[in-house]
Enzyme design. Structure first.
Site, mmCIF file in Angstrom:
data_model
loop_
_atom_site.group_PDB
_atom_site.id
_atom_site.type_symbol
_atom_site.label_atom_id
_atom_site.label_comp_id
_atom_site.label_asym_id
_atom_site.label_seq_id
_atom_site.Cartn_x
_atom_site.Cartn_y
_atom_site.Cartn_z
ATOM 1 N N LYS A 116 -11.849 49.734 -33.618
ATOM 2 C CA LYS A 116 -10.925 49.068 -34.052
ATOM 3 C C LYS A 116 -11.040 48.928 -35.559
ATOM 4 O O LYS A 116 -9.829 48.578 -36.218
ATOM 5 C CB LYS A 116 -11.300 47.498 -33.670
ATOM 6 N N GLU A 200 -12.678 39.964 -40.681
ATOM 7 C CA GLU A 200 -11.395 39.666 -41.140
ATOM 8 C C GLU A 200 -10.986 38.436 -41.662
ATOM 9 O O GLU A 200 -11.778 37.380 -41.100
ATOM 10 C CB GLU A 200 -10.245 39.897 -39.918
ATOM 11 N N ARG A 292 -3.112 51.764 -23.421
ATOM 12 C CA ARG A 292 -2.828 51.695 -21.674
ATOM 13 C C ARG A 292 -1.621 50.778 -21.337
ATOM 14 O O ARG A 292 -1.206 50.251 -22.268
ATOM 15 C CB ARG A 292 -4.013 50.889 -21.416
HETATM 16 C C1 MV4 Z 1 -7.312 37.090 -34.519
HETATM 17 C C2 MV4 Z 1 -6.781 35.753 -34.880
HETATM 18 C C3 MV4 Z 1 -6.902 34.885 -36.071
HETATM 19 N N1 MV4 Z 1 -7.315 35.677 -37.422
HETATM 20 N N2 MV4 Z 1 -7.825 37.650 -35.729
HETATM 21 C C4 MV4 Z 1 -7.525 36.965 -29.791
HETATM 22 C C5 MV4 Z 1 -7.427 38.270 -29.047
HETATM 23 C C6 MV4 Z 1 -7.758 39.561 -29.869
HETATM 24 N N3 MV4 Z 1 -6.923 40.503 -29.242
HETATM 25 C C7 MV4 Z 1 -7.296 39.074 -31.230
HETATM 26 N N4 MV4 Z 1 -7.194 37.759 -31.205
HETATM 27 C C8 MV4 Z 1 -7.093 36.738 -32.055
HETATM 28 N N5 MV4 Z 1 -7.485 37.299 -33.417
HETATM 29 C C9 MV4 Z 1 -7.848 36.946 -36.952
HETATM 30 N N6 MV4 Z 1 -8.019 37.461 -38.261
HETATM 31 C C10 MV4 Z 1 -6.491 34.773 -33.468
HETATM 32 C C11 MV4 Z 1 -6.546 35.587 -32.571
HETATM 33 C C12 MV4 Z 1 -5.895 34.731 -31.243
HETATM 34 C C13 MV4 Z 1 -6.420 33.523 -30.828
HETATM 35 C C14 MV4 Z 1 -7.451 32.852 -31.456
HETATM 36 C C15 MV4 Z 1 -7.783 31.780 -31.049
HETATM 37 C C16 MV4 Z 1 -7.348 31.149 -29.894
HETATM 38 C C17 MV4 Z 1 -6.361 31.650 -29.290
HETATM 39 C C18 MV4 Z 1 -5.766 32.871 -29.849
HETATM 40 C C19 MV4 Z 1 -4.500 33.569 -29.079
HETATM 41 C C20 MV4 Z 1 -4.113 34.765 -29.562
HETATM 42 C C21 MV4 Z 1 -4.762 35.341 -30.789
#
Ligand code: MV4
Length: 450
Positions: A116, A200, A292
């Site tokens: 990543k 991040e 995928r």
């Molecule tokens: C984040 C973020 C905020 N800031 N990264 C969640 C799944 C993964 N693929 C990436 N995700 C997130 N990454 C940064 N730098 C917020 C999420 C996020 C999330 C976080 C808390 C609660 C619900 C969420 C739903 C979608 C994405």
């Protein structure tokens, strides 16, 4: 085109792939574990082979056994579905070396996107906006604190070998980071065999928006409009929809253009999904790319009237991917993931489905391998059905989904249907003004749904 494909997966996605193969006139080989003897994908495939005990490591992740079956049955290709071996670059490589087509991107692309942190650097090179971050693997706390100071709190620790939210930790203060950093590294090491983590900036209240692509070997790049996946709990997606109520035509075009540049920059092939966070000011930031077919692909299929798995197989076989009509988003699609779990404690609820009535009718699609009398094994994830509602607009799609969920009857195991009904009735969800914070608002820590 292939004559025979081996489906290296189980559950609803194995059945989904089996249908696509049959429609294309391709014979199918199912593989199954000892706890999946009576699963639908094995009952419907042309040939089937048991590949080992329940434990995924011994069966659905058992490369040697799966390749033995591929050779025995003279399968031309292997479809990995999602999870299990789908993003295992070594598996893709071994398939190709054995003369079996891996239905997915080339191993080098899987490897690149599987790291990543490397993926982020590659996207910076491709001129995509990425979330401000450490831009390198952090080995010790001093480095991490310095990086966090530069980025500004809150920050989020992410595992380089992770993805999909596994091993992520939000830190609001330097003390918090000091405490979480070693835990995150240990967790990453235990979960992925690699302790590498990076930082991040944590964007709260953003929107999780993803863009689907299909790229064939003739150079055709098809970029689709977005899916909104902001409704997640513990980084597990619960509801996905397309189009996003937050994304306007201008933002959509910009994000689709960015993904097209990214695809060209890295020579991406086959199907893939580029995940972004979009902030309140409609600024978008690349997060990660998934190499995928994804669980939520049906919402894109619904609004475009296409079949992504068939397109994926055609692309892997070297065919030009075309559609007999102009591609355009029409109407609105919502998917609810139905899990066999307690709706308040989220504890998995495997066991026998004593009685099952799934919804149907115009605009309702159900992707499921469940049937009445089936015993859900405790060994795998708890997803038992995806219900997809399609209607001319968002409010009608929500209403259609509510009706479908109310008419669904699953006796014998607990499901998260009550949670879905709570979310669908929520005013932020209905108004389309929700963000990644929705579930935190809806489920206060250790509380019952509001
Ligand atoms: C984040 C973020 C905020 N800031 N990264 C969640 C799944 C993964 N693929 C990436 N995700 C997130 N990454 C940064 N730098 C917020 C999420 C996020 C999330 C976080 C808390 C609660 C619900 C969420 C739903 C979608 C994405």
């Amino acid at each position: 085109m292939f004559s025979k494909i081996l489906i290296a997966n189980r559950g609803e996605i194995a059945l989904r792939i089996l249908r696509a193969a049959k429609e294309l006139g391709i014979r199918t080989v199912a593989v199954y574990s000892e706890s999946d003897r009576t699963s639908l994908h094995t009952l419907l495939a042309d040939e089937k082979f048991c590949i080992g005990p329940a434990r995924a490591m011994d069966s659905y992740r058992n490369i040697a056994n799966i390749l033995t079956v591929a050779e025995l049955t003279k399968a031309d290709a292997i479809h990995p579905g999602y999870g299990f071996l789908a993003e295992n670059a070594r598996f893709a490589e071994i398939c190709e070396n054995a003369g079996v087509t891996f239905i997915g991107p080339p191993p080098s692309i899987i490897r690149l996107m599987g790291d990543k942190n490397r993926a982020r650097q590659e996207m910076i090179r491709a001129k995509l906006p990425v979330i401000p971050g450490s831009d390198k693997i952090l080995e010790e706390i001093g480095e991490a604190k310095a990086a966090a100071q530069k980025i500004g709190f809150p920050v989020i620790i992410k595992a380089a070998a992770g993805g999909g939210g596994k091993g992520m930790r939000i830190c609001r203060t330097p003390q918090h980071l000091e405490e979480q950093f070693p835990i995150a590294r240990n967790e990453a090491k235990a979960a992925f065999g690699d302790p590498s983590v990076y930082l991040e900036k944590y964007l709260s209240g953003a929107h999780h928006i993803e863009i689907q692509v299909v790229v064939d070997k003739k150079g055709t790049i098809i970029v689709f409009g977005e899916r909104d996946c902001s409704v997640q709990r513990k980084y597990q997606k619960l509801i996905e929809e397309s189009p996003s109520p937050f994304v306007d035509e201008r933002l959509r075009k910009r994000m689709m253009g960015a993904v097209e540049s990214a695809v060209k920059a890295i020579g991406y092939q086959n199907v893939g999904t580029f995940e972004f966070l979009v902030d309140e000011n409609k600024k978008y930031y690349f997060m990660e790319a998934n190499t995928r077919i994804q669980v939520e692909h049906p919402v894109t299929e619904s609004v475009y009237g296409i079949n992504l798995v068939k397109a994926q197989i055609r692309a892997a076989a070297g065919e030009k991917v075309t559609f007999p009509f102009e591609l355009q988003m029409r109407g609105h699609a919502i998917e609810c993931r139905i899990n066999a779990e307690d709706p308040t404690t989220f504890i998995p609820s495997p066991g026998r489905i004593d009685f099952l009535v799934l919804p149907g009718g115009e605009g309702i699609r159900v992707d499921s391998a469940a049937y009445g009398g089936w015993v859900i094994p405790p060994d795998y994830d708890s997803l038992i059905a995806k219900i997809i509602a399609y209607a001319p607009n968002r409010l009608l799609a929500i209403k259609k989904m509510q009706t479908a969920l109310e008419m669904t009857t699953i006796v014998g195991v607990k499901t998260n249907i009550p949670l879905h009904l709570t979310i669908l009735a929520n005013s932020d969800f209905q108004g389309g003004t929700y963000s990644t914070q929705l579930m935190e608002k809806l489920l206060p820590p250790n509380g019952t749904p509001k």
